[in-house]
Design a protein around this motif. Structure first.
Motif, PDB file in Angstrom:
ATOM      1  N   VAL A 164     -16.366   2.020   7.701  1.00  0.00           N
ATOM      2  CA  VAL A 164     -15.538   1.686   9.042  1.00  0.00           C
ATOM      3  C   VAL A 164     -14.545   0.824   8.720  1.00  0.00           C
ATOM      4  O   VAL A 164     -14.798  -0.411   8.162  1.00  0.00           O
ATOM      5  CB  VAL A 164     -16.557   1.248  10.063  1.00  0.00           C
ATOM      6  N   VAL A 166     -11.183   2.220  13.347  1.00  0.00           N
ATOM      7  CA  VAL A 166     -11.724   1.759  14.546  1.00  0.00           C
ATOM      8  C   VAL A 166     -10.478   0.531  15.040  1.00  0.00           C
ATOM      9  O   VAL A 166     -10.064  -0.378  14.182  1.00  0.00           O
ATOM     10  CB  VAL A 166     -12.987   1.034  14.644  1.00  0.00           C
ATOM     11  N   ASN A 218     -18.150  -5.227  18.171  1.00  0.00           N
ATOM     12  CA  ASN A 218     -17.809  -3.629  18.431  1.00  0.00           C
ATOM     13  C   ASN A 218     -17.996  -2.866  17.018  1.00  0.00           C
ATOM     14  O   ASN A 218     -18.401  -1.764  16.855  1.00  0.00           O
ATOM     15  CB  ASN A 218     -16.859  -3.378  19.172  1.00  0.00           C
ATOM     16  N   ALA A 274     -20.174   0.096  15.645  1.00  0.00           N
ATOM     17  CA  ALA A 274     -19.639   1.454  15.417  1.00  0.00           C
ATOM     18  C   ALA A 274     -20.145   1.867  13.895  1.00  0.00           C
ATOM     19  O   ALA A 274     -20.147   3.132  13.868  1.00  0.00           O
ATOM     20  CB  ALA A 274     -17.916   1.409  15.097  1.00  0.00           C
ATOM     21  N   ARG A 276     -21.932   5.363  14.033  1.00  0.00           N
ATOM     22  CA  ARG A 276     -21.561   6.504  13.180  1.00  0.00           C
ATOM     23  C   ARG A 276     -22.099   6.925  11.902  1.00  0.00           C
ATOM     24  O   ARG A 276     -22.382   7.870  11.728  1.00  0.00           O
ATOM     25  CB  ARG A 276     -20.032   6.057  13.052  1.00  0.00           C
TER      26      ARG A 276
END
Ligand SMILES: NC(=O)c1ccc[n+]([C@@H]2O[C@H](COP(=O)([O-])OP(=O)(O)OC[C@H]3O[C@@H](n4cnc5c(N)ncnc54)[C@H](O)[C@@H]3O)[C@@H](O)[C@H]2O)c1
Length: 260
Positions: A38, A61, A73, A77, A81
């Motif tokens: 991420v 992101v 956040n 994520a 994910r």
């Protein structure tokens, strides 16, 4: 660089500043070595382009690391994910330069918030998740300026010294949760951050006088040291500051080589 192992298979990593320079190089190599990534950045267009190029194990992101809700956040994520979080690379950074007597409060705040508070907020939320899962590894990107001052760079050098100490404090506090925290301290790296500076031949020459290897590094040259610290090969390395600078830190003395 040809990567032949798969040492991060089934691992999930966060990389802040993943749209450019050192962060992008780390994200790309993590993908090559089997991880899911991420990547956080303000530059969502660039993240989307990278996602199209690197495929499903890369997820971009939009996040501002200086905002706590964004840092939290990002971790959510990773969990939603890819199912968890084992590795984190806190890379996002930039600075506004100025000598102390002329530096504005807002330029100080911009630099220190981004380079130091951003790392604190991200580490906090990354560690909360890693502790729930029984451990992990965090690598912060500081700078040689954590140890060496730079003319007109007081905010940046102070913030990077702060990142170095945050790393050691994190190592001390988080070991009981199975989390290791280390830092790399890069010297001069060819990225968009330094592109303008390196275009000016006289400034570039002044840097080269100090760097024994007489060149800047490519961003890819930061990935080996950073991924080593994150890996099981560094399983007993905790709270380390790994300088990756081509020997620059050794050259505080004038260059005496012409007399030998
Ligand atoms: N390039 C060098 O010579 C050098 C040397 C020592 C340390 N560093 C450090 O390495 C790190 C990466 O630098 P780089 O040279 O790859 O720079 P870069 O400009 O190529 O990449 C930095 C990325 O961080 C992102 N970013 C900026 N503010 C952000 C925010 N608030 N939230 C989320 N993302 C944000 C930018 O959009 C950019 O994509 C920085 O922390 C920098 O201080 C760089």
């Amino acid at each position: 660089m040809t990567i032949i192992n798969n040492r991060f298979a089934n691992k999930v990593a966060i990389v802040t500043g993943g749209a450019s320079g050192i962060g992008y190089a780390i994200a790309e190599r993590l993908i090559q070595e089997g991880a899911s990534v991420v990547a956080a950045d303000l530059n969502i267009e660039r993240l989307q382009a990278i996602q199209a190029q690197l495929g499903e194990r890369f997820y971009g992101v939009k996040a501002n690391v200086t905002v706590e809700a964004d840092a939290a956040n990002l971790v959510s994520a990773a969990v939603e994910r890819f199912g968890g979080l084992q590795l984190a690379f806190n890379v996002a950074g930039a600075s506004k330069a100025g000598v102390i007597t002329e530096l504005s409060e807002s330029d100080w705040d911009f630099t220190v918030d981004l380079c130091m508070k951003g790392v604190f907020l991200c580490m906090k939320h990354q560690a909360l998740q890693m502790a729930k899962q029984g451990g992990g590894s965090i690598v912060n990107v500081a700078s040689l300026n954590a140890q060496v001052p730079m003319y007109a760079g007081s905010a940046y050098a102070s913030a990077k010294a702060g990142v170095d100490m945050l790393t050691k404090n994190g190592a001390l506090e988080m070991a009981r949760s199975g989390i290791r925290v280390n830092a790399i301290l890069p010297g001069l790296i060819e990225t968009p951050l330094t592109a303008d500076l390196l275009k000016q031949e006289d400034i570039k020459a002044a840097y080269m006088e100090r760097i024994p290897m007489k060149r800047a590094a490519k961003p890819e040259e930061m990935t080996g040291p950073a991924l080593f610290l994150a890996s099981e090969d560094a399983g007993y390395v905790n709270g380390a500051s790994l300088i990756v600078d081509g020997g620059w830190a050794t050259s505080g003395y004038p260059d005496l080589s012409r007399w030998f």
